[in-house]
Design a protein around this motif. Structure first.
Motif, PDB file in Angstrom:
ATOM      1  N   SER A 121      43.751  36.501  18.864  1.00 29.78           N
ATOM      2  CA  SER A 121      43.197  36.887  17.889  1.00 29.78           C
ATOM      3  C   SER A 121      41.786  37.772  17.989  1.00 29.78           C
ATOM      4  O   SER A 121      40.882  37.273  17.317  1.00 29.78           O
ATOM      5  CB  SER A 121      42.803  35.632  16.889  1.00 29.78           C
ATOM      6  OG  SER A 121      42.340  36.118  15.497  1.00 29.78           O
ATOM      7  N   ALA A 122      41.900  38.729  18.758  1.00 28.56           N
ATOM      8  CA  ALA A 122      40.880  39.642  18.893  1.00 28.56           C
ATOM      9  C   ALA A 122      41.405  40.944  19.418  1.00 28.56           C
ATOM     10  O   ALA A 122      42.496  41.222  19.298  1.00 28.56           O
ATOM     11  CB  ALA A 122      40.068  38.914  19.970  1.00 28.56           C
ATOM     12  N   GLY A 123      40.403  42.000  19.894  1.00 28.80           N
ATOM     13  CA  GLY A 123      40.749  43.077  20.549  1.00 28.80           C
ATOM     14  C   GLY A 123      41.602  42.614  22.056  1.00 28.80           C
ATOM     15  O   GLY A 123      41.619  41.523  22.516  1.00 28.80           O
ATOM     16  N   TRP A 124      42.271  43.732  22.685  1.00 26.49           N
ATOM     17  CA  TRP A 124      43.130  43.572  23.564  1.00 26.49           C
ATOM     18  C   TRP A 124      42.507  42.947  24.854  1.00 26.49           C
ATOM     19  O   TRP A 124      42.973  41.865  25.162  1.00 26.49           O
ATOM     20  CB  TRP A 124      43.849  44.827  24.049  1.00 26.49           C
ATOM     21  CG  TRP A 124      44.920  44.359  25.238  1.00 26.49           C
ATOM     22  CD1 TRP A 124      45.941  43.907  25.066  1.00 26.49           C
ATOM     23  CD2 TRP A 124      44.576  45.188  26.616  1.00 26.49           C
ATOM     24  NE1 TRP A 124      46.548  43.970  26.419  1.00 26.49           N
ATOM     25  CE2 TRP A 124      45.823  44.644  27.386  1.00 26.49           C
ATOM     26  CE3 TRP A 124      43.502  45.984  27.067  1.00 26.49           C
ATOM     27  CZ2 TRP A 124      45.732  44.856  28.641  1.00 26.49           C
ATOM     28  CZ3 TRP A 124      43.580  46.157  28.319  1.00 26.49           C
ATOM     29  CH2 TRP A 124      44.729  45.692  29.177  1.00 26.49           C
ATOM     30  N   THR A 125      41.372  43.318  25.365  1.00 22.78           N
ATOM     31  CA  THR A 125      40.725  42.948  26.464  1.00 22.78           C
ATOM     32  C   THR A 125      40.354  41.441  26.076  1.00 22.78           C
ATOM     33  O   THR A 125      40.561  40.466  26.963  1.00 22.78           O
ATOM     34  CB  THR A 125      39.488  43.706  26.904  1.00 22.78           C
ATOM     35  OG1 THR A 125      39.665  44.940  26.890  1.00 22.78           O
ATOM     36  CG2 THR A 125      38.914  43.278  28.047  1.00 22.78           C
ATOM     37  N   ASN A 126      39.869  41.001  25.011  1.00 22.05           N
ATOM     38  CA  ASN A 126      39.421  39.666  24.701  1.00 22.05           C
ATOM     39  C   ASN A 126      40.852  38.842  24.644  1.00 22.05           C
ATOM     40  O   ASN A 126      40.839  37.725  25.080  1.00 22.05           O
ATOM     41  CB  ASN A 126      38.938  39.291  23.452  1.00 22.05           C
ATOM     42  CG  ASN A 126      37.364  40.068  23.476  1.00 22.05           C
ATOM     43  OD1 ASN A 126      36.786  40.717  24.443  1.00 22.05           O
ATOM     44  ND2 ASN A 126      36.667  40.099  22.292  1.00 22.05           N
ATOM     45  N   ASP A 127      41.734  39.472  24.367  1.00 23.68           N
ATOM     46  CA  ASP A 127      43.138  38.744  24.163  1.00 23.68           C
ATOM     47  C   ASP A 127      43.612  38.267  25.717  1.00 23.68           C
ATOM     48  O   ASP A 127      44.100  37.290  26.117  1.00 23.68           O
ATOM     49  CB  ASP A 127      44.162  39.431  23.515  1.00 23.68           C
ATOM     50  CG  ASP A 127      43.951  39.658  22.265  1.00 23.68           C
ATOM     51  OD1 ASP A 127      43.284  38.784  21.409  1.00 23.68           O
ATOM     52  OD2 ASP A 127      44.765  40.278  21.588  1.00 23.68           O
ATOM     53  N   VAL A 128      43.434  39.247  26.642  1.00 24.39           N
ATOM     54  CA  VAL A 128      43.673  39.025  27.968  1.00 24.39           C
ATOM     55  C   VAL A 128      42.754  37.719  28.622  1.00 24.39           C
ATOM     56  O   VAL A 128      43.195  36.940  29.367  1.00 24.39           O
ATOM     57  CB  VAL A 128      43.286  40.330  28.933  1.00 24.39           C
ATOM     58  CG1 VAL A 128      43.342  40.143  30.428  1.00 24.39           C
ATOM     59  CG2 VAL A 128      44.095  41.612  28.536  1.00 24.39           C
ATOM     60  N   MET A 129      41.518  37.895  28.190  1.00 25.10           N
ATOM     61  CA  MET A 129      40.574  36.737  28.616  1.00 25.10           C
ATOM     62  C   MET A 129      41.346  35.304  27.891  1.00 25.10           C
ATOM     63  O   MET A 129      40.969  34.277  28.492  1.00 25.10           O
ATOM     64  CB  MET A 129      39.200  36.972  28.161  1.00 25.10           C
ATOM     65  CG  MET A 129      38.650  38.210  28.863  1.00 25.10           C
ATOM     66  SD  MET A 129      37.234  38.672  28.073  1.00 25.10           S
ATOM     67  CE  MET A 129      35.967  37.298  28.518  1.00 25.10           C
ATOM     68  N   THR A 130      41.645  35.422  26.693  1.00 24.53           N
ATOM     69  CA  THR A 130      42.330  34.214  25.969  1.00 24.53           C
ATOM     70  C   THR A 130      43.299  33.579  27.154  1.00 24.53           C
ATOM     71  O   THR A 130      43.491  32.512  27.318  1.00 24.53           O
ATOM     72  CB  THR A 130      42.785  34.542  24.671  1.00 24.53           C
ATOM     73  OG1 THR A 130      41.487  35.093  24.032  1.00 24.53           O
ATOM     74  CG2 THR A 130      43.093  33.417  23.979  1.00 24.53           C
ATOM     75  N   TYR A 131      44.185  34.418  27.267  1.00 25.31           N
ATOM     76  CA  TYR A 131      45.250  33.999  28.202  1.00 25.31           C
ATOM     77  C   TYR A 131      44.929  33.545  29.444  1.00 25.31           C
ATOM     78  O   TYR A 131      45.377  32.744  30.288  1.00 25.31           O
ATOM     79  CB  TYR A 131      46.407  35.239  28.286  1.00 25.31           C
ATOM     80  CG  TYR A 131      47.141  35.360  27.152  1.00 25.31           C
ATOM     81  CD1 TYR A 131      47.368  34.469  26.062  1.00 25.31           C
ATOM     82  CD2 TYR A 131      47.796  36.654  26.683  1.00 25.31           C
ATOM     83  CE1 TYR A 131      47.870  34.605  24.919  1.00 25.31           C
ATOM     84  CE2 TYR A 131      48.508  36.813  25.567  1.00 25.31           C
ATOM     85  CZ  TYR A 131      48.612  35.962  24.591  1.00 25.31           C
ATOM     86  OH  TYR A 131      49.150  36.051  23.404  1.00 25.31           O
TER      87      TYR A 131
END
Length: 484
Positions: A121-131
């Motif tokens: 639930s954020a921008g793409w780079t932050n989504d990578v960090m979430t995963y």
């Protein structure tokens, strides 16, 4: 004289003695044993023959694989000196799911496995960090991470999602971590219109007080998951009652994955939005609403070299061969190297400008770092690469969200190169400009990036981990921010 010999000489039949009967009995037994042994030998030869045929057929059987942009890793083991049989990756879907993707995700799960998932639930780079955080939490809870797709938060909602495995090399990640990693499209059929009810933990309301609902995400609707959330306990928050930080601890969340802490922290759940069911957090498919703000020791710790999520997961998250090949191709075109020649080493720059303007109330002039500031950092990287690795790097590639043509002319005046994405979206799709830029930033010999940009931060981490490259991050915010 033997009785038979006497009969032959005299022509008179002789009465058989008891010794004769014993001899005949032994002779009959010997004949029977010889016949039995012969039959057994023939049977063994036949069995061996058919076994060899079966083994040959088994060794040449092709294991069916579901077509996917990233094929599952197939390992080869040699059963004997003359034959090798393909073996399914023990960390892939074939070994960790009941079969092919199903209309209801539970039908795909194996009863002897436990899984973990979450949403972005954020921008793409932050989504990578979430995963990355999701996979690390899977490690410490001894569960199999099931990773959803990426949603187009930065390129427009009309763009279709892209699977995690189309961006990152999942078979290579499984092998590096020596653990199963799954994707949601391997678990639930993407064409299914069936909704699944599931209970999940709501971490968002435990770390902030302004939004009185779980973190919102497109992923559950795309996966057709009807979720009943249970609010996590407040003690997961790193800094209690501090509104300006939203982090929770990895091990606080991990505790909720185990029976005792789970049972001790169950409270009445929220109704699911579709079927209005009330479900506790699922025990087989453990799920959390949001895992971006998670740390082991301090907030935003992926910026630090000790970060366990980076050390144990992030650094092994390599691009797919396709994206790596595209990055090299775009670099060669930018600097004018022939397609059939090796890509020379380069230094990448990432300048984030557009959306950072909100942090510059006095205007962008005198707030953003100037090109001369960046040039000084580039020269530092060049000098370090020459001194430490003996590499002389002549090519500098600029990547940026800046749209101002005059600024790009100034970039060219520095002797640096830009990446031509004028046809990328049309030829490859809207996802690929940002994916190729991110790969270019991370595959160079050196990197210079923007302070407070997670895209720069991940590129710096990759260059340092993958190639022991030289990196710098320039400060901004006021004219003298990067003076040193």
């Amino acid at each position: 004289m033997h009785e038979d010999s006497e009969a032959l000489l005299t022509g008179q039949p002789q009465q058989k003695s008891p010794s004769w009967h014993r001899y005949a009995s032994v002779l009959a037994k010997r004949r029977f044993l010889v016949a039995a042994c012969s039959l057994a030998a023939i049977s063994l030869l036949c069995l061996s023959f058919f076994q060899s045929i079966w083994a040959a057929r088994r060794n040449t059987t092709v294991i069916p694989v579901v077509e996917d942009p990233v094929p599952p890793l197939v390992l080869e083991t040699h059963q004997n000196a003359s034959a090798a049989a393909p073996v399914v990756d023990p960390h892939g879907p074939e070994a960790n799911l009941a079969g092919l993707p199903t209309a209801h995700f539970r039908d795909s799960l194996r009863p002897d496995r436990k899984y973990i998932t979450s949403w972005i639930s954020a921008g793409w780079t932050n989504d990578v960090m979430t995963y990355i955080n999701l996979i690390y939490l899977g490690i410490i809870t001894d569960r199999i991470p099931v990773i959803p797709m990426f949603t187009p938060s930065h390129i427009g909602g009309a763009v279709p999602p892209i699977n995690f495995g189309q961006v990152f090399d999942v078979p290579r990640l499984r092998k590096a971590l020596n653990m199963p990693i799954l994707e949601w499209h391997e678990v639930k059929d993407g064409s299914s219109n069936e909704w699944d009810e599931v209970g999940c933990w709501n971490t968002w309301e435990a770390v902030q007080k302004n939004e009185h609902y779980p973190r919102r995400s497109q992923i559950p609707d795309r996966l057709k998951l009807d979720i009943s959330y249970t609010k996590a306990p407040d003690w997961i928050k790193v800094i209690p009652n501090f509104e300006h930080d939203l982090h929770s601890y990895f091990w606080a969340l991990a505790a909720l994955a185990f029976p005792e802490s789970r049972a001790a922290n169950l409270i009445p759940p929220l109704e699911s939005p579709n079927n209005h069911v009330l479900l506790p957090p699922d025990e087989q498919m453990l799920c959390y609403d949001y895992l971006y703000y998670v740390c082991a020791n301090q907030p935003f710790e992926m910026e630090y070299d000790y970060s366990p999520a980076w050390r144990f997961v992030g650094q092994y998250l390599y691009w797919t061969p396709t994206i790596e090949r595209l990055a090299n191709q775009y670099v060669r075109r930018a600097i004018g190297t022939a397609e059939d020649q090796p890509t020379p080493p380069w230094i990448a720059i990432h300048v984030r400008r557009g959306d950072f303007e909100v942090f510059c109330p006095a205007g962008i002039e005198g707030c953003y770092a100037s090109l001369p500031v960046m040039a000084r950092r580039v020269e530092e990287v060049k000098a370090e690469l020459l001194q430490r690795k003996g590499i002389s790097v002549d090519h500098v590639i600029m990547t940026s969200d800046e749209r101002n043509a005059t600024w790009w002319e100034e970039v060219k005046a520095q002797g640096w190169y830009g990446v031509d994405h004028s046809q990328t979206a049309d030829l490859l799709g809207p996802w690929y400009p940002v994916l190729i830029d991110a790969a270019i930033q991370s595959l160079g010999a050196g990197f210079v990036g923007t302070d407070r940009s997670t895209m720069s931060m991940l590129a710096r981490r990759r260059v340092e981990s993958w190639s022991a490259g030289a990196t710098r991050i320039f400060k901004w915010g006021k004219p003298d921010s990067d003076d040193h």
